[in-house]
Design an enzyme around this catalytic site. Structure first.
Site, PDB file in Angstrom:
ATOM      1  CB  THR A   1      -0.898   0.063   1.248  1.00 15.57           C
ATOM      2  OG1 THR A   1      -0.077   0.325   2.405  1.00 15.57           O
ATOM      3  CG2 THR A   1      -1.672  -1.222   1.450  1.00 15.57           C
ATOM      4  CG  ASP A   2       1.113   5.976  -1.104  1.00 16.65           C
ATOM      5  OD1 ASP A   2       2.078   6.111  -0.326  1.00 16.65           O
ATOM      6  OD2 ASP A   2       0.847   6.796  -1.998  1.00 16.65           O
ATOM      7  CB  ALA A   3       1.706   6.359   3.842  1.00 20.93           C
TER       8      ALA A   3
END
Length: 471
Positions: free
Chosen positions: A249-251
């Site tokens: 995932t992105d953050a």
């Protein structure tokens, strides 16, 4: 330890006053949970090397150590080599891109980083996009794909994992996913162009792909962001593109991931959608416990969790051991980075006047006001002084416009106040230097020479000053 905590990657951020010391109690708790790695932001070379060695020694299994190094290892580590943004490198061609990737991978290994969150293979195809801009190679899908593949292969040949981001493409968004959930209304036919660089990254053997916290109704009518979308991750990325590597995932602290959902629920949904690793949640323990509870209840199937964990372990098998770069090699790398940066500087409108003897520097800083420290704005003037130019209250006017991509700005262009100031200063300027995208020339009226140096990093300030001295 908590079962499946190895799928969680907390963040460690350097503090200018305390280094990593204030985070050590949290780090010890995260290691006790059994997390699978970390993302590092900032630091000094020896301190980061010592931290990573400490993390690996204390962990119960080998760790993935990631960092955002889109602009070289110097983007995060003070003593290492800074490089131009990818948009600046693109004009120099594939050989320069490969060299940049090799330099970055080698210096990443010097501090123990084994996973680089780069390259960005989004398309720079929306001028008002607030977060992609100079981070992308360009707007042509085939060219971006080819340069992305060159970067990936050179990086991974150096023993460090690369990551193509932000799948399936963040370039068309009008909202920054740090601040909200963007929705891209484009048709599937249009989005197929955005998928081209990711398809080429997969063909190049990229080790990992990062999802975007962006909704694509043409790809998933539910309106879920890609991070939580089975159709986008499972059907398209795993199926159509044939990617069997690591998906991260992105953050999870970003607002695009938190629309009507908390981190723990989002983490479970991401794993269920086919994502393997969960990056940068605020509450690491809550996310780990949510995975444990979902596994116990059957909400997450054991096979899906085991598949995700196996991909993490398989990725670890692809990395090389850390290595120390000797001072001579580090100096050579810095010189090569400086040369690439000078080559990336473009004169957009000219010609530049001959090297001045006396200069007055005015700074328009559109990047100030965020939560993290910026590079000093004095580097350009310092280099001029070193070159024998008198910098003071009188002389030829050089205007420095800092207009970089920043997550806290939520816009692509200059503020109205800064547009007015640039327009006013440009009337009397002998040169304007843009530390941002070349399209910002639209904010510089008149006929004065304009130079593009792509970002406000110290290495690009030095490169722009060298160009000014050369005349």
């Amino acid at each position: 330890m908590i079962p499946w905590a190895e799928l969680v990657l907390p963040s460690i951020r350097w503090d200018a006053d305390h280094g990593y010391a204030k985070l050590m109690p949290d780090i010890e708790r995260w290691l006790a949970l059994g997390v699978g790695g970390f993302i590092l932001f900032g630091g000094e070379r020896e301190a980061m090397r010592a931290l990573v060695a400490q993390l690996q020694a204390a962990a119960t299994h080998p760790l993935l150590i990631a960092s955002d190094l889109e602009r070289g290892a110097g983007q995060q580590v003070k003593e290492l080599t800074g490089l131009p943004p990818l948009r600046g490198l693109a004009a120099l061609g594939a050989d320069a891109v490969r060299e940049a990737a090799r330099l970055t991978a080698r210096e990443a290994r010097d501090v123990g980083v084994n996973w680089i969150f780069a390259p960005v293979v989004d398309l720079d195809n929306e001028p008002t996009n607030p977060i992609v801009q100079t981070r992308a190679f360009g707007d042509d899908p085939e060219e971006v794909g080819a340069l992305g593949a060159a970067w990936i292969m050179a990086c991974q040949a150096g023993g460090v994992l690369a990551c193509a981001k932000h799948y399936p493409g963040h370039g068309r968004t009008l909202t920054d996913s740090h601040a909200g959930l963007p929705a891209v209304a484009s048709s599937r036919l249009a989005l197929d162009a955005d998928l081209v660089p990711f398809r080429m990254a997969v063909e190049a053997g990229v080790a990992s792909v990062m999802t975007a916290h962006v909704a694509y109704p043409a790809l998933d009518a539910s309106g879920d962001p890609a991070t939580y979308s089975g159709p986008i991750v499972g059907h398209i990325l795993r199926g159509e593109l044939g990617f069997d590597g690591l998906v991260v995932t992105d953050a999870l602290v970003m607002e695009g991931a938190l629309q009507g959902i908390d981190e723990a629920r989002g983490a479970v949904r991401a794993i269920a959608a086919g994502v393997d690793l969960l990056l940068y949640p605020n509450d690491v323990a809550a996310v780990a416990r949510a995975l444990e509870a979902a596994a116990a209840s059957g909400t997450l199937k054991a096979e899906r969790l085991e598949e995700a964990a196996m991909r993490r372990r398989e990725a670890l098998a692809r990395i090389a051991e850390p290595m120390r770069i000797e001072p001579r090699e580090l100096a050579e790398a810095g010189a090569r980075g400086a040369a690439l940066s000078r080559d990336a500087v473009q004169v957009l409108r000219g010609p530049l006047p001959a090297s001045p003897r006396r200069v007055r520097v005015e700074v328009v800083d559109d990047d100030a006001g965020g939560p993290y420290p910026l590079p000093p704005r004095s580097v350009f003037a310092d280099v001029l002084r070193e070159g024998g130019v008198a910098v003071g209250a009188a002389g030829d006017l050089v205007v420095l416009v800092f207009a970089d991509v920043k997550s806290w700005k939520c816009r692509a262009g200059l503020s109205a106040e800064h547009q007015e100031r640039v327009a006013s200063l440009a009337r009397d300027a002998t040169a304007v230097v843009l530390f941002g995208h070349a399209r910002r020339i639209a904010d510089v009226p008149g006929t004065c020479p304009v130079v593009c140096a792509w970002s406000g990093d110290a290495v690009m300030q030095r490169a722009a000053a060298a160009r000014q001295l050369a005349g």
